[in-house]
Design a protein around this motif. Sequence first.
Motif, mmCIF file in Angstrom:
data_model
loop_
_atom_site.group_PDB
_atom_site.id
_atom_site.type_symbol
_atom_site.label_atom_id
_atom_site.label_comp_id
_atom_site.label_asym_id
_atom_site.label_seq_id
_atom_site.Cartn_x
_atom_site.Cartn_y
_atom_site.Cartn_z
ATOM 1 N N LEU A 269 0.828 -1.206 0.000
ATOM 2 C CA LEU A 269 0.000 0.000 0.000
ATOM 3 C C LEU A 269 0.864 1.257 0.000
ATOM 4 O O LEU A 269 0.599 2.210 -0.728
ATOM 5 C CB LEU A 269 -0.915 0.017 1.226
ATOM 6 C CG LEU A 269 -2.190 -0.819 1.178
ATOM 7 C CD1 LEU A 269 -2.939 -0.698 2.497
ATOM 8 C CD2 LEU A 269 -3.089 -0.380 0.035
ATOM 9 N N LEU A 270 1.915 1.238 0.830
ATOM 10 C CA LEU A 270 2.782 2.416 0.909
ATOM 11 C C LEU A 270 3.488 2.672 -0.413
ATOM 12 O O LEU A 270 3.775 3.818 -0.770
ATOM 13 C CB LEU A 270 3.810 2.242 2.028
ATOM 14 C CG LEU A 270 3.261 2.304 3.453
ATOM 15 C CD1 LEU A 270 4.394 2.183 4.457
ATOM 16 C CD2 LEU A 270 2.487 3.594 3.690
ATOM 17 N N ASP A 271 3.785 1.627 -1.144
ATOM 18 C CA ASP A 271 4.418 1.774 -2.454
ATOM 19 C C ASP A 271 3.558 2.613 -3.390
ATOM 20 O O ASP A 271 4.065 3.290 -4.278
ATOM 21 C CB ASP A 271 4.670 0.386 -3.062
ATOM 22 C CG ASP A 271 5.485 0.448 -4.340
ATOM 23 O OD1 ASP A 271 6.244 1.432 -4.519
ATOM 24 O OD2 ASP A 271 5.364 -0.471 -5.163
ATOM 25 N N LYS A 272 2.234 2.592 -3.176
ATOM 26 C CA LYS A 272 1.309 3.313 -4.046
ATOM 27 C C LYS A 272 1.039 4.742 -3.596
ATOM 28 O O LYS A 272 0.656 5.583 -4.401
ATOM 29 C CB LYS A 272 -0.037 2.564 -4.118
ATOM 30 C CG LYS A 272 0.055 1.116 -4.563
ATOM 31 C CD LYS A 272 0.661 0.985 -5.946
ATOM 32 C CE LYS A 272 0.737 -0.478 -6.378
ATOM 33 N NZ LYS A 272 1.493 -0.634 -7.639
ATOM 34 N N ILE A 273 1.237 5.022 -2.286
ATOM 35 C CA ILE A 273 0.776 6.307 -1.773
ATOM 36 C C ILE A 273 1.867 7.184 -1.165
ATOM 37 O O ILE A 273 1.766 8.404 -1.176
ATOM 38 C CB ILE A 273 -0.363 6.091 -0.742
ATOM 39 C CG1 ILE A 273 -1.057 7.403 -0.401
ATOM 40 C CG2 ILE A 273 0.141 5.394 0.514
ATOM 41 C CD1 ILE A 273 -2.292 7.253 0.474
ATOM 42 N N ALA A 274 2.951 6.573 -0.634
ATOM 43 C CA ALA A 274 3.909 7.328 0.177
ATOM 44 C C ALA A 274 5.037 7.946 -0.647
ATOM 45 O O ALA A 274 5.466 7.396 -1.657
ATOM 46 C CB ALA A 274 4.498 6.430 1.261
ATOM 47 N N ASP A 275 5.532 9.095 -0.172
ATOM 48 C CA ASP A 275 6.736 9.716 -0.738
ATOM 49 C C ASP A 275 7.988 9.154 -0.061
ATOM 50 O O ASP A 275 8.996 8.919 -0.715
ATOM 51 C CB ASP A 275 6.691 11.236 -0.536
ATOM 52 C CG ASP A 275 5.519 11.881 -1.252
ATOM 53 O OD1 ASP A 275 5.386 11.667 -2.470
ATOM 54 O OD2 ASP A 275 4.714 12.574 -0.591
ATOM 55 N N ARG A 276 7.905 8.974 1.267
ATOM 56 C CA ARG A 276 8.995 8.370 2.028
ATOM 57 C C ARG A 276 8.395 7.360 3.006
ATOM 58 O O ARG A 276 7.235 7.463 3.388
ATOM 59 C CB ARG A 276 9.800 9.427 2.806
ATOM 60 C CG ARG A 276 10.639 10.334 1.911
ATOM 61 C CD ARG A 276 11.583 11.214 2.730
ATOM 62 N NE ARG A 276 10.861 12.063 3.658
ATOM 63 C CZ ARG A 276 11.154 12.187 4.957
ATOM 64 N NH1 ARG A 276 12.165 11.497 5.477
ATOM 65 N NH2 ARG A 276 10.448 12.985 5.733
ATOM 66 N N ILE A 277 9.248 6.403 3.424
ATOM 67 C CA ILE A 277 8.791 5.335 4.318
ATOM 68 C C ILE A 277 9.769 5.171 5.471
ATOM 69 O O ILE A 277 10.992 5.220 5.279
ATOM 70 C CB ILE A 277 8.660 3.991 3.564
ATOM 71 C CG1 ILE A 277 7.585 4.082 2.474
ATOM 72 C CG2 ILE A 277 8.326 2.847 4.531
ATOM 73 C CD1 ILE A 277 7.500 2.852 1.591
ATOM 74 N N MET A 278 9.224 4.971 6.669
ATOM 75 C CA MET A 278 10.034 4.638 7.838
ATOM 76 C C MET A 278 9.632 3.238 8.306
ATOM 77 O O MET A 278 8.444 2.961 8.498
ATOM 78 C CB MET A 278 9.802 5.654 8.962
ATOM 79 C CG MET A 278 10.578 5.347 10.244
ATOM 80 S SD MET A 278 10.472 6.691 11.457
ATOM 81 C CE MET A 278 8.837 6.406 12.145
ATOM 82 N N ILE A 279 10.619 2.371 8.489
ATOM 83 C CA ILE A 279 10.379 1.004 8.965
ATOM 84 C C ILE A 279 10.738 0.936 10.443
ATOM 85 O O ILE A 279 11.827 1.339 10.850
ATOM 86 C CB ILE A 279 11.228 -0.026 8.186
ATOM 87 C CG1 ILE A 279 11.017 0.117 6.670
ATOM 88 C CG2 ILE A 279 10.901 -1.438 8.649
ATOM 89 C CD1 ILE A 279 9.620 -0.200 6.200
ATOM 90 N N MET A 280 9.791 0.405 11.252
ATOM 91 C CA MET A 280 10.027 0.263 12.691
ATOM 92 C C MET A 280 10.063 -1.208 13.084
ATOM 93 O O MET A 280 9.357 -2.037 12.506
ATOM 94 C CB MET A 280 8.927 0.971 13.490
ATOM 95 C CG MET A 280 8.972 2.485 13.411
ATOM 96 S SD MET A 280 7.761 3.258 14.538
ATOM 97 C CE MET A 280 8.442 2.821 16.150
ATOM 98 N N TYR A 281 10.896 -1.500 14.069
ATOM 99 C CA TYR A 281 10.930 -2.839 14.655
ATOM 100 C C TYR A 281 11.189 -2.721 16.154
ATOM 101 O O TYR A 281 12.159 -2.079 16.573
ATOM 102 C CB TYR A 281 12.021 -3.710 14.020
ATOM 103 C CG TYR A 281 12.051 -5.102 14.613
ATOM 104 C CD1 TYR A 281 11.114 -6.051 14.235
ATOM 105 C CD2 TYR A 281 12.974 -5.449 15.590
ATOM 106 C CE1 TYR A 281 11.098 -7.314 14.807
ATOM 107 C CE2 TYR A 281 12.974 -6.713 16.168
ATOM 108 C CZ TYR A 281 12.032 -7.641 15.767
ATOM 109 O OH TYR A 281 12.009 -8.888 16.346
ATOM 110 N N ALA A 282 10.296 -3.285 16.961
ATOM 111 C CA ALA A 282 10.473 -3.350 18.424
ATOM 112 C C ALA A 282 10.777 -1.985 19.037
ATOM 113 O O ALA A 282 11.689 -1.841 19.850
ATOM 114 C CB ALA A 282 11.565 -4.352 18.784
#
Length: 319
Positions: A212-225
């Motif tokens: 979904l983010l591939d279609k809508i976002a300009d930048r992405i932040m990945i979170m873990y724990a």
Amino acid sequence: MLKVRDLKIYYKTPAGYVKAVDNVSFEVKEGEVFGIAGESGCGKSTLVHSLILKKPPMVHMGGEAIFKGKDLMKLSNEEFRKIRYEEISIIPQYSMNALNPTKKIKDIVWDLAKEHGYTERKEIEEKLKERLEMVKLSEKVADMYPIELSGGMRQRATMVVSTLLNPDLLIADEVTSALDVTTQRVVLELLHYFKENNIIKSLIFVTHDLALLDKIADRIMIMYAGKVVEIGKTEQIVKNPQHPYTKMLLGSLPKLGIHYKQQRLRGIPGYPISLLTPPEGCRFYTRCPYVMDICPKKEPSLIEIENGHYVACHLHGGA
């Protein structure tokens, strides 16, 4: 528009503090769609809700979130009430059930408008009818109770309520998770429409679905724990992921047109760690196929490996 630095949001429990958001830093630029992704329990919803309303057992333990020159972490309840829904707003997770079931849509909207100093009910109701038309709902919906609406209609009505006062920053928290793919597309198109027509200026879109983010976002932040493991432009994250967790997240997504016998989906082995007692080093090391001796001992720093692309991993020298 928003600058978050070293933010710590914990949950106070009888067993101790759950470190749900731990030293998180990022920024959201005016006019952009900023995506936040990660599996359940990574802290993404805690993070965005702390920007809107901190409720016990949620506790601010440190860091700042500067929004239009104000530190959201230092605002009183009264100061927060003045900017909530007017300057910064949220479409909450499970938003199909977010509306008060005992009130009609027009009364919910009027209560919100009154709280922000509006005195002309007729003006607000006219604006409500215009917004309902924008999201392809009949003006009759204004006179209906939430229980009279279908799930998709309630979702759109909640979007209208959350954006009625034209907030500068809108947070959409897992707004597509309980919807079929057709309704998901409608919701994404509406969010795009709101932004293109200056109803909102910037959008934070929270999801576990990188497709979904591939279609809508300009930048992405990945979170873990509770930690940020990677930030970059959407193309950098999707086409050239550098953190092992990001690579494994993308590898777990089904691909259209490929049968499972041709290519099996690859899950991420193991389980997320307890945030009551997280390890000293990298929080992903117990599940990482590239674990090194340094990983359990030292937490990696978030370093820039190319223009605008940041990774927290010892494979890239983030010591």
